[in-house]
Scaffold this active site. Structure first.
Site, short mmCIF file in Angstrom:
data_model
loop_
_atom_site.label_atom_id
_atom_site.label_comp_id
_atom_site.label_asym_id
_atom_site.label_seq_id
_atom_site.Cartn_x
_atom_site.Cartn_y
_atom_site.Cartn_z
N ARG A 87 0.81 -1.20 0.00
CA ARG A 87 0.00 0.00 0.00
C ARG A 87 0.85 1.26 0.00
O ARG A 87 0.39 2.32 -0.36
CB ARG A 87 -0.87 0.04 1.26
CG ARG A 87 -2.24 -0.51 1.05
CD ARG A 87 -3.16 -0.20 2.22
NE ARG A 87 -4.08 -1.29 2.42
CZ ARG A 87 -5.09 -1.56 1.62
NH1 ARG A 87 -5.33 -0.82 0.57
NH2 ARG A 87 -5.89 -2.58 1.85
N ARG A 159 -24.78 -0.61 0.27
CA ARG A 159 -23.84 -0.56 1.39
C ARG A 159 -23.58 0.89 1.77
O ARG A 159 -23.47 1.74 0.89
CB ARG A 159 -22.52 -1.23 1.00
CG ARG A 159 -22.60 -2.74 0.96
CD ARG A 159 -21.27 -3.37 0.58
NE ARG A 159 -20.15 -2.44 0.60
CZ ARG A 159 -18.97 -2.69 0.09
NH1 ARG A 159 -18.72 -3.86 -0.48
NH2 ARG A 159 -18.00 -1.83 0.15
#
Ligand SMILES: [Zn+2]
Length: 214
Positions: A87, A159
């Site tokens: 990341r 969601r």
């Protein structure tokens, strides 16, 4: 072969990942799965990670790197997809070092390029079955039964993190986090772009071409 997939939420990275696993026998390294596994098995690294989480802290880079290293040691010689790792540039550098130890390397980094407007419409149109988790899209993949799941009759919901108000923030966060990592690999001439506005089958063909699997 080792491949890193980098793509924003909604870019279709998960779908391509599954294709590569099913069709080309890749293993997937998911740091979330590794972390849950290590904690469940109470390994040394798992206990360390648990300790940080118990204090409400993020699991630090060094612990994540150790997890990844043990996965790599266990799966030598297999083709691996790295999803969600590295990341950061620091993680990318650690990954390079740990692969080097076994005379291994990252072969390709695939960036899922997509227009941000299209990404927003993909995410805001997404509906998930509350019961079985099947994913629909109001425009591109509607349920034949309207507001309920065509498989199980469960209620279709949006969601909370697919709502328009949060998506802008999610995408900005993604760009901020991955931008330097993308530049790192671009600078090493390892970055390949695929255009995710295309149909998933076409995107897969492009990826197969890049990886020499076609
Ligand atoms: Zn369902």
């Amino acid at each position: 072969m080792n491949v890193i997939l980098i793509g924003a939420p909604g870019s279709g990275k998960g779908t391509q990942s599954r294709y590569l696993i099913d069709k080309h026998q890749f293993l997937q390294l998911s740091t979330g799965d590794l972390l849950r596994g290590a904690i469940a098995e109470k390994t040394e690294i798992g206990l360390m990670a648990q300790g940080f989480m118990d204090q409400g802290k993020l699991v630090p880079d060094e612990v994540m790197v150790k997890l990844v290293e043990s996965f790599i040691d266990k799966n030598k010689g297999k083709s691996v997809i790295f999803d969600g790792f590295p990341r950061t540039v620091a993680q990318a550098e650690s990954l390079e070092q740990m692969l080097k130890k076994s005379a291994n390397q990252i072969d390709k980094v695939i960036f899922f390029s997509i227009d941000s407007e299209l990404l927003v419409s993909r995410l805001t149109g997404r509906r998930t079955c509350a019961k079985c988790g099947e994913i629909y899209h109001i425009e591109t993949k509607p349920s034949s039964k309207g507001e309920v799941c065509e498989k199980c009759g469960g209620e279709l919901r949006q969601r909370p993190d697919d709502k328009k108000e949060v998506i802008g923030e999610r995408l900005a966060q993604f760009e901020k986090n991955t931008g330097p990592t993308i530049n790192f690999y671009r600078g090493k001439n390892m970055l390949e772009k695929v255009d995710c506005a295309k149909d998933p089958e076409i995107v897969l063909e492009e990826i197969e071409e890049i990886l020499g699997l076609a």
